[in-house]
Design an enzyme around this catalytic site. Structure first.
Site, PDB file in Angstrom:
ATOM      1  N   GLU A 185      18.442 -41.373  -2.869  1.00  0.00           N
ATOM      2  CA  GLU A 185      19.837 -41.349  -2.422  1.00  0.00           C
ATOM      3  C   GLU A 185      20.657 -42.447  -3.092  1.00  0.00           C
ATOM      4  O   GLU A 185      21.484 -43.107  -2.450  1.00  0.00           O
ATOM      5  CB  GLU A 185      19.902 -41.478  -0.895  1.00  0.00           C
ATOM      6  CG  GLU A 185      19.243 -40.321  -0.175  1.00  0.00           C
ATOM      7  CD  GLU A 185      19.325 -40.429   1.338  1.00  0.00           C
ATOM      8  OE1 GLU A 185      19.600 -39.413   1.986  1.00  0.00           O
ATOM      9  OE2 GLU A 185      19.119 -41.548   1.866  1.00  0.00           O
ATOM     10  N   GLU A 269      16.237 -32.718   1.432  1.00  0.00           N
ATOM     11  CA  GLU A 269      16.241 -33.113   2.836  1.00  0.00           C
ATOM     12  C   GLU A 269      17.047 -32.087   3.615  1.00  0.00           C
ATOM     13  O   GLU A 269      18.281 -32.106   3.617  1.00  0.00           O
ATOM     14  CB  GLU A 269      16.797 -34.529   3.028  1.00  0.00           C
ATOM     15  CG  GLU A 269      15.888 -35.607   2.458  1.00  0.00           C
ATOM     16  CD  GLU A 269      16.299 -37.016   2.859  1.00  0.00           C
ATOM     17  OE1 GLU A 269      17.253 -37.162   3.659  1.00  0.00           O
ATOM     18  OE2 GLU A 269      15.655 -37.971   2.366  1.00  0.00           O
TER      19      GLU A 269
END
Length: 606
Positions: A185, A269
């Site tokens: 991320e 995710e």
């Protein structure tokens, strides 16, 4: 026939059989990204994955949980690697028991699951400090998560050691690891750290990718970000995958832009639940919503990774914290149940059934039956027998003295508690202010509780009345370092700024007593003057003071269970030397999961 010849033929036969078995066990498969698809042994494959983290589950339960994931219909598992779980101090490594990553990956392979590895070096995951070792903050001139020589030296050492541990478990060498994530991320971090030019962010991200390759990792790499953050997180030649992206058109458009105009497409995710903080309601997502989105992915050849498929537990001091301007810190619960399809204790949920039913419609492989849950037991009321006065015990230890309070890091302590103590030769009263509190404190004057201070509630001051020749004690708890966002670089614990009373800085003669709670207190090793039998007046007088309590109980059989701590205020629990994690009366969590493998049929110590 000559007996020697017969013996030689038998031995040769045994050797050939053994060689054949080993060859079969080590048969290499192939996994690659080409023509817009994932290919396994030359055939297109859709990755139906679930996230599950090895340190959040006792190692004795790993195989059971893998069987649960297969029974839900998954063909792949994903896991972060938590750097701080393994390099506990600089150059000191631990890959044993619940940290035995190698064995975790091997069992996944034995159960027929592909493995996606997410080694960071940053993880997030609501894990303490996002997976960074706390001691990095002591390294001179080190800047986290940046193109910084000191930081990159340590990331390289970590990745080299990780490769030594599990490098041969890549699919290129006969193992189950099919893909490896670069950083984590990073696009969101780059977007928040606008004080650093974007080209410098990209340079750092590229260097992590290069380090992974340099130490020997050679399976396909990928990055993981929100699609709107690919600009800061994507790397040339590396597959970008999406976090939390429900719109398939957006996903394909973003991936095509950053990956040669084609897929494959993956939601790295896909959230069937969400994280939970202390003092806030449990989030919940309806099973039907997740089932419908799963079917949409399956119909459109979108691979996905359920985050989390099974969350487990933040045992010990492993839970992290989020940061926001309102609260400053939002500590994460001990339970990492995550409203996931497999519960914290490894039980089937309605969400599990919904996902299994949907995946069964599309899977091109057989899905096994659901394994039986582990045994659950009920323990009657546990009688506590001994109590110990923590303040009295600490004040008999050797203190660290300084003119001003020192942080945990300067005291060379990562977790637990520190008692800050100062004697006053002259009376003083007024507003005690600890603006640099990190994170929670109980204040005492001459052993009597004055009140609590709390970073979450922005409670940094309290009225105090300190008489002549008195002692001020401040017991400070680290409730987990920030694991996400730009504030991750500000993660010292304890007291990080001057303490004032009526705006007067209180300097001189501060004494600090360390209480890391790395291990359970052993009452037999404590001073007899600090230990009381529960029920006697001295033990009752401990109410309002920090105390250790001990009890034992016998079981006819071991099994999983939960401890109800709703009447116990705030603290931690050890069972047979295992730290179950934090409890806090503010909720929403009121129970602590106790794995049966940590209990004993005979005497169990609490």
């Amino acid at each position: 026939m000559n007996k020697k010849l017969i013996l030689k033929l038998i031995l040769l036969s045994i050797f050939l059989i053994g060689f054949s078995i080993r060859s079969f066990a080590q048969k290499k498969h192939a996994f690659e990204i080409k023509d817009g698809h994932f290919f396994y042994d030359g055939k297109p494959v859709q990755l139906i994955s679930g996230e599950m983290h090895y340190p959040r589950i006792p190692h004795q339960y790993w195989r059971h949980r893998f069987k649960m994931l297969k029974a839900m219909g998954l063909n792949t598992i994903a896991t972060y690697v938590f750097w701080n779980a393994h390099e506990t101090e600089s150059g000191e490594w631990d890959f044993s028991e619940d940290k035995n990553l190698r064995r975790y990956i091997e069992i996944a392979g034995e159960e027929g699951l592909h493995v996606i590895l997410r080694p960071g070096p940053y993880a997030c995951a609501e894990w303490e400090f996002g997976g960074y070792p706390w001691w990095l903050q002591k390294v001179e001139k080190l800047e986290l998560r940046s193109d910084n020589a000191a930081f990159l030296t340590h990331t390289k050492n970590y990745l080299k050691r990780l490769y030594q541990e599990i490098g041969d478990l890549q699919i290129t060498k006969g193992g189950p690891i099919v893909m490896i994530q670069v950083e984590n991320e990073f696009g969101s971090y780059a977007a928040q750290r606008k004080d650093i030019p974007l080209d410098q962010h990209r340079k750092y991200n590229q260097k992590i990718k290069d380090q992974l390759a340099e130490v020997g990792f050679d399976v396909p790499f990928f990055t993981s970000d929100g699609t709107w953050l690919f600009d800061g997180g994507a790397i040339d030649g590396v597959l970008p995958t999406a976090n939390g992206e429900g719109n398939i058109a957006n996903l394909k458009k973003a991936v095509d832009q950053y990956h040669n105009g084609k897929g494959p497409y993956m939601v790295a995710e896909f959230y069937p639940g969400w994280l939970a903080h202390w003092a806030e309601p449990h989030p919940a997502i309806d099973a039907s919503i997740i089932a419908r989105k799963t079917e949409e992915y399956l119909q459109n050849d979108v691979s996905f990774n359920l985050y989390m498929a099974h969350g487990g537990t933040n045992f010990g001091f492993t839970s992290g914290a989020n940061y926001d301007k309102k609260h400053g810190i939002q500590p994460d619960l001990t339970s990492y149940d995550y409203d996931a399809p497999i519960s914290e204790a490894g039980w089937v949920t309605p969400k599990f059934d919904s996902l299994r039913n949907v995946i069964k419609k599309y899977a091109k492989y057989s899905i096994p039956s659901v394994p039986a849950p582990n045994k659950v037991i009920e323990i009657q009321a546990i009688k506590l027998s001994k109590a110990a006065d923590v303040l009295s015990m600490l004040e008999k230890q050797k203190a660290v003295q300084n003119n001003t309070p020192l942080t945990f890091e300067k005291l060379n302590q990562g977790h637990g508690y520190v008692l800050y103590s100062r004697k006053f030769n002259q009376p003083i009263s007024g507003q005690l202010n600890i603006s640099g509190l990190r994170d929670y404190a109980v204040v005492y004057v001459n052993g009597e509780k004055v009140g609590e201070l709390n970073r979450y509630y922005n409670q940094y001051s309290i009225a105090v009345d300190i008489p002549f020749n008195s002692t001020l004690d401040i017991l400070v708890e680290n409730m987990g370092r920030i694991n996400y966002g730009a504030e991750i670089v500000h993660n010292n614990k304890g007291i990080i700024a001057p303490i004032t009373i009526n705006n007067i800085e209180i300097e001189g003669n501060w004494e600090m007593y360390k209480l890391p709670m790395d291990n359970a207190p052993v009452f037999d090793n404590l001073s007899k003057s600090d230990v009381y039998n529960v029920g006697e007046p001295k033990a009752k007088a401990l109410q309002g003071r920090p105390a250790f309590y001990e009890g034992t109980f016998n079981l006819s059989e071991a099994g999983d269970t939960f401890l109800n701590m709703e009447d116990w205020g705030k603290g931690i629990v050890f069972v047979n030397g295992k730290n179950l994690g934090r409890y806090w009366q503010v909720g929403p969590q009121q129970t602590l999961f106790v794995p049966g493998v940590w209990l004993k049929k005979e005497k169990t110590r609490l």
